[in-house]
Design a protein around this motif. Structure first.
Motif, short mmCIF file in Angstrom:
data_model
loop_
_atom_site.label_atom_id
_atom_site.label_comp_id
_atom_site.label_asym_id
_atom_site.label_seq_id
_atom_site.Cartn_x
_atom_site.Cartn_y
_atom_site.Cartn_z
N PHE A 246 0.81 -1.21 0.00
CA PHE A 246 0.00 0.00 0.00
C PHE A 246 0.85 1.27 0.00
CE2 PHE A 246 -2.62 -3.30 1.99
CZ PHE A 246 -3.72 -3.25 1.17
N PHE A 247 2.14 1.10 0.08
CA PHE A 247 3.02 2.26 0.16
C PHE A 247 4.06 2.28 -0.97
CE2 PHE A 247 1.53 1.28 4.42
CZ PHE A 247 1.01 2.50 4.82
N ARG A 248 3.79 1.53 -2.07
CA ARG A 248 4.72 1.54 -3.22
C ARG A 248 3.96 1.33 -4.53
NH1 ARG A 248 6.43 -3.43 -0.68
NH2 ARG A 248 5.75 -5.26 -1.89
N ASN A 249 4.56 1.87 -5.66
CA ASN A 249 4.07 1.69 -7.03
C ASN A 249 5.19 1.05 -7.86
OD1 ASN A 249 1.66 2.93 -6.35
ND2 ASN A 249 2.32 4.95 -7.13
N THR A 250 4.80 0.09 -8.73
CA THR A 250 5.79 -0.65 -9.54
C THR A 250 5.37 -0.61 -11.00
OG1 THR A 250 6.26 -2.11 -7.69
CG2 THR A 250 6.98 -2.83 -9.89
N THR A 251 6.34 -0.26 -11.91
CA THR A 251 6.12 -0.28 -13.36
C THR A 251 7.29 -0.99 -14.03
OG1 THR A 251 4.96 1.86 -13.27
CG2 THR A 251 5.75 1.12 -15.43
N SER A 252 7.01 -1.98 -14.89
CA SER A 252 8.05 -2.71 -15.62
C SER A 252 7.69 -2.73 -17.11
CB SER A 252 8.20 -4.14 -15.09
OG SER A 252 6.98 -4.86 -15.24
N GLU A 253 8.75 -2.67 -17.97
CA GLU A 253 8.53 -2.60 -19.42
C GLU A 253 9.62 -3.37 -20.14
OE1 GLU A 253 7.79 0.73 -22.96
OE2 GLU A 253 8.52 1.33 -20.97
N LYS A 254 9.24 -4.17 -21.16
CA LYS A 254 10.16 -4.94 -21.96
C LYS A 254 9.96 -4.60 -23.45
CE LYS A 254 10.71 -8.97 -18.94
NZ LYS A 254 10.60 -10.44 -18.85
N LYS A 255 11.11 -4.48 -24.18
CA LYS A 255 11.07 -4.25 -25.63
C LYS A 255 12.07 -5.18 -26.30
CE LYS A 255 9.82 0.66 -25.55
NZ LYS A 255 10.22 2.04 -25.97
N LYS A 256 11.67 -5.70 -27.47
CA LYS A 256 12.54 -6.59 -28.23
C LYS A 256 12.32 -6.34 -29.71
CE LYS A 256 13.70 -11.48 -28.92
NZ LYS A 256 13.38 -12.87 -28.54
N ASN A 257 13.42 -6.15 -30.42
CA ASN A 257 13.36 -5.90 -31.86
C ASN A 257 14.44 -6.73 -32.54
OD1 ASN A 257 14.40 -4.27 -34.37
ND2 ASN A 257 12.30 -3.62 -34.05
N GLU A 258 14.08 -7.46 -33.61
CA GLU A 258 15.02 -8.31 -34.33
C GLU A 258 14.92 -8.03 -35.83
OE1 GLU A 258 16.30 -13.01 -34.92
OE2 GLU A 258 14.51 -12.46 -33.78
N LEU A 259 16.10 -7.90 -36.48
CA LEU A 259 16.18 -7.70 -37.92
C LEU A 259 16.72 -8.97 -38.56
CD1 LEU A 259 15.97 -5.79 -40.38
CD2 LEU A 259 18.35 -5.13 -39.93
N VAL A 260 15.99 -9.50 -39.54
CA VAL A 260 16.38 -10.71 -40.24
C VAL A 260 16.47 -10.39 -41.74
CG1 VAL A 260 15.83 -13.12 -40.75
CG2 VAL A 260 15.25 -12.15 -38.51
N VAL A 261 17.59 -10.76 -42.37
CA VAL A 261 17.81 -10.52 -43.80
C VAL A 261 18.01 -11.87 -44.48
CG1 VAL A 261 19.21 -9.36 -45.54
CG2 VAL A 261 18.88 -8.30 -43.29
N LEU A 262 17.23 -12.14 -45.52
CA LEU A 262 17.36 -13.36 -46.31
C LEU A 262 17.73 -12.98 -47.74
CD1 LEU A 262 14.78 -13.78 -44.18
CD2 LEU A 262 14.84 -16.06 -45.16
N ILE A 263 18.83 -13.55 -48.25
CA ILE A 263 19.34 -13.21 -49.58
C ILE A 263 19.39 -14.49 -50.42
CG2 ILE A 263 21.29 -12.30 -50.88
CD1 ILE A 263 22.07 -10.68 -48.44
N THR A 264 18.73 -14.44 -51.59
CA THR A 264 18.70 -15.60 -52.49
C THR A 264 19.15 -15.16 -53.88
OG1 THR A 264 16.83 -16.52 -51.25
CG2 THR A 264 17.29 -17.45 -53.44
N PRO A 265 20.33 -15.61 -54.36
CA PRO A 265 20.76 -15.28 -55.72
C PRO A 265 20.30 -16.34 -56.72
CG PRO A 265 22.57 -16.26 -54.53
CD PRO A 265 21.40 -16.25 -53.58
N ARG A 266 19.94 -15.88 -57.91
CA ARG A 266 19.56 -16.78 -58.99
C ARG A 266 20.31 -16.34 -60.26
NH1 ARG A 266 15.48 -19.74 -56.86
NH2 ARG A 266 14.20 -18.74 -55.26
N ILE A 267 21.30 -17.13 -60.64
CA ILE A 267 22.17 -16.76 -61.77
C ILE A 267 21.38 -16.85 -63.07
CG2 ILE A 267 24.27 -17.38 -63.04
CD1 ILE A 267 25.40 -18.48 -60.45
N LEU A 268 21.50 -15.81 -63.90
CA LEU A 268 20.83 -15.77 -65.19
C LEU A 268 21.69 -16.48 -66.23
CD1 LEU A 268 19.61 -12.05 -65.22
CD2 LEU A 268 18.28 -14.08 -64.66
N GLU A 269 21.09 -17.32 -67.01
CA GLU A 269 21.78 -18.05 -68.06
C GLU A 269 21.22 -17.64 -69.42
OE1 GLU A 269 24.27 -19.85 -67.52
OE2 GLU A 269 24.19 -20.45 -65.41
N ASP A 270 22.11 -17.08 -70.28
CA ASP A 270 21.70 -16.77 -71.64
C ASP A 270 21.67 -18.04 -72.48
OD1 ASP A 270 21.53 -14.15 -70.95
OD2 ASP A 270 23.55 -13.65 -71.66
N THR A 271 21.06 -17.93 -73.65
CA THR A 271 20.93 -19.10 -74.52
C THR A 271 22.28 -19.65 -74.91
OG1 THR A 271 18.87 -18.19 -75.41
CG2 THR A 271 19.94 -19.93 -76.67
#
Length: 578
Positions: A547-572
């Motif tokens: 009765f004599f205290r106040n409590t505040t808690s906060e969590k944050k999470k951020n994730e960066l994901v990069v996916l790279i797919t090469p597809r080689i071009l073939e001429d005739t």
């Protein structure tokens, strides 16, 4: 005395007997005015006139014989009169010549005695080389020799420095070639032999430059011209023979100009002279130009070997560069959550109120509490009242940002993916008083706009024919996470600064197989905060301390994901080769 005369005249008498019968009265001209030419078309012997029957082989022997006596003998057999000019035409000659041409024998005597000669009509004029430079015999005639393709002044300098100052018998011994700039012609003040020799030399120097055109198919003409200039003709200090007059425009932007050529470089002979005073022929042997609109490189000049070398260089380097489609998937995953527990109460006894609101204990002032999200109880009646509010709140949030660019990359060429956006980095606020009245206040704000919010990726690929793509990757990711605001003198809020969170990475020589996916993850930003406000001592009492205290808690999470797919071009044609 008799022996002296015998030693002096007997060799000349014997030589005269050897030469008897060689003279032919049917010779139509006493002097042949064509310079000697060897069997090699690339060689010209710097010799002037030759006497009749000059190709006849003779055998001669002289012992300390007076040079004038020997020259009289040669003039007599040539059917010419002879004049000796100057007292410096003197000396004796000793030589043994076996199976030598008559003309060579004459030249040997002249050069051994440092003498030269001129022919006027049927008279041979003998003088020393030094005397010939001051004489006017060789400058009786002026002839004009047109020059078609090269600079006439360079030709004149070459003739004066290397031909007419060497003291060759039968040629002038001074500078006799000047130029007519208006017609790009040589004005030659000399004899027939000088004219014949000058024409022979000019025929070798004044050649129409060969113009060779190369079609460039797979790289830009400018890139190829730059490679040729810098690789084949670097013109460094170690190059003894070449110097680059006009450099290449490395690094300049490629401009599209239809039908117009651009100079890449000119390669010229370095001006050099030897200890004997010979000078180089200053010309522009090679000029390299490129035409972006036509897709060609033009080579002006150059030897056959140089042209062949450039042709082989272009064939080797004008190759089609492999390409690939690069698919990128960018995921930004955000999660955040918070918990809040607060206990706010006010005790009013009508005389001395006590309150605990937002973690602050105050005495002597009544707090009026508005609607609350928790429980409210009133204890007591009359002038004694207790207001109590308990709040328990919990919040969660998730977000996903998806970007899916697709680009074509070329082997060895840098590609940039710029997915950034503008934002207000900061605002500068100025307060000024207006001109209408002293109370007319004006707020002036200056906005600073930045452009790096978002993702910017730089890629440098190497695409191999075995189905792999090797990448150098540099990525810069920035996202706003906090905005600082201030109030001006009028009480208006404005953005003082925008703070960014950044996640950058650089990867070198990452190899990915054709069609497979490279995953770049683990770029996580995570934070957790907890704030507790309480009344000292009372807030630490077990059970009752809630009765004599106040409590505040906060969590944050951020994730960066990069996916790279090469597809080689073939001429005739590539598929057929495979």
């Amino acid at each position: 005395m008799i022996n002296k005369l015998k030693n002096q005249f007997l060799p000349a008498i014997m030589a005269s007997l050897m030469l008897s019968g060689l003279y032919c009265s049917d010779v139509s001209a006493a002097i042949e005015k064509i310079p000697y030419m060897s069997d090699n078309a690339n060689t010209t012997e710097l010799r002037g006139m030759k006497i009749p029957n000059g190709n006849t082989k003779v055998t001669l022997s002289f012992r300390d014989t007076d040079v004038k006596q020997i020259l009289r003998m040669f003039a007599d057999k040539a059917g010419l009169n002879i004049v000796f000019q100057g007292s410096d035409v003197s000396g004796t000659v000793t030589m043994d010549l076996v199976d030598t041409t008559l003309s060579d024998a004459f030249d040997y005597v002249m050069e051994a005695s440092n003498l030269t000669f001129f022919i006027r009509k049927n008279t041979m004029i003998i003088m020393s080389v030094a005397g010939a430079k001051k004489s006017s015999f060789s400058k009786d005639n002026m002839r004009i020799i047109p020059i078609k393709y090269v600079d006439a002044s360079s030709v004149a300098q070459f003739l004066n420095s290397n031909i007419f100052t060497l003291g060759k018998p039968g040629l002038s011994s001074g500078e006799i070639a000047v130029t007519d700039p208006s017609d790009n012609a040589i004005l030659l003040f000399g004899s027939e032999a000088d004219y014949a020799m000058a024409k022979t030399i000019i025929a070798k120097l004044d050649k129409k430059p060969v113009i060779t055109t190369y079609k460039i198919n797979h790289v830009t003409p400018k890139e190829m011209a730059t490679l040729i200039c810098d690789s084949l003709f670097p013109a460094t200090s170690s190059d003894a023979g070449l110097s680059k007059i006009a450099g290449t425009f490395t690094g300049a932007a490629e401009s599209l100009s239809i039908g117009a050529g651009t100079l890449a470089c000119k390669i010229a002979n370095k001006t050099a002279s030897s200890s004997s005073g010979l000078a180089s022929f200053n010309s522009i042997p090679i000029t390299i130009m490129y035409n972006t609109g036509l897709g060609t490189i033009n080579l002006i000049g150059g030897s056959k070997d140089q042209i062949q070398m450039i042709n082989e260089f272009i064939t080797l380097h004008d190759k089609k560069q492999p390409q690939a489609i690069l698919e990128l998937l960018l995921l930004s995953l955000n999660e955040q959550g918070s918990q809040e527990f607060s206990n706010n109460w006010v005790f009013d006894n009508g005389t001395f109120p006590v309150s605990f609101v937002d973690g602050t204990l105050k005495l002597g002032k009544i707090f009026f509490m508005g609607p609350n999200a928790g429980r409210r109880q009133d204890f007591g009646t009359g002038t004694r009242k207790l207001y109590d509010a308990i709040t328990w709140a919990e919040s969660t949030g998730k977000a996903r940002v998806l970007q899916k660019p697709k680009i074509v990359i070329t082997n060895g060429a840098e590609s940039v993916i710029d997915m950034t956006q503008d934002y207000v980095e900061k605002v500068d606020s100025n307060i000024s008083t207006g001109t209408i009245s002293a109370t007319n206040t004006i707020v002036e704000r200056t906005y600073t706009i930045a452009k790096d919010q978002g993702l910017k990726m730089t890629l440098l690929p190497f695409i191999s024919r075995d189905g792999y793509v090797t990448l150098n990757i540099k990525a810069d990711y920035a996202n706003p996470y906090k905005t600082e605001t201030l109030k001006d003198e009028l009480g208006q809020s404005y953005t003082a600064a925008t703070l960014l969170e950044r996640r950058n990475f650089t990867l070198n020589s990452v190899r990915v197989k054709n069609g497979e996916t490279l995953i770049i993850g683990g770029l996580i930003y995570e934070s957790e905060t907890q704030n507790v406000t309480k009344i000292p001592i009372l807030g630490d009492i077990p059970g009752l301390g809630v009765f004599f205290r106040n409590t505040t808690s906060e969590k944050k999470k951020n994730e960066l994901v990069v996916l790279i797919t090469p597809r080689i071009l073939e001429d005739t044609e590539d598929v057929i080769d495979l």
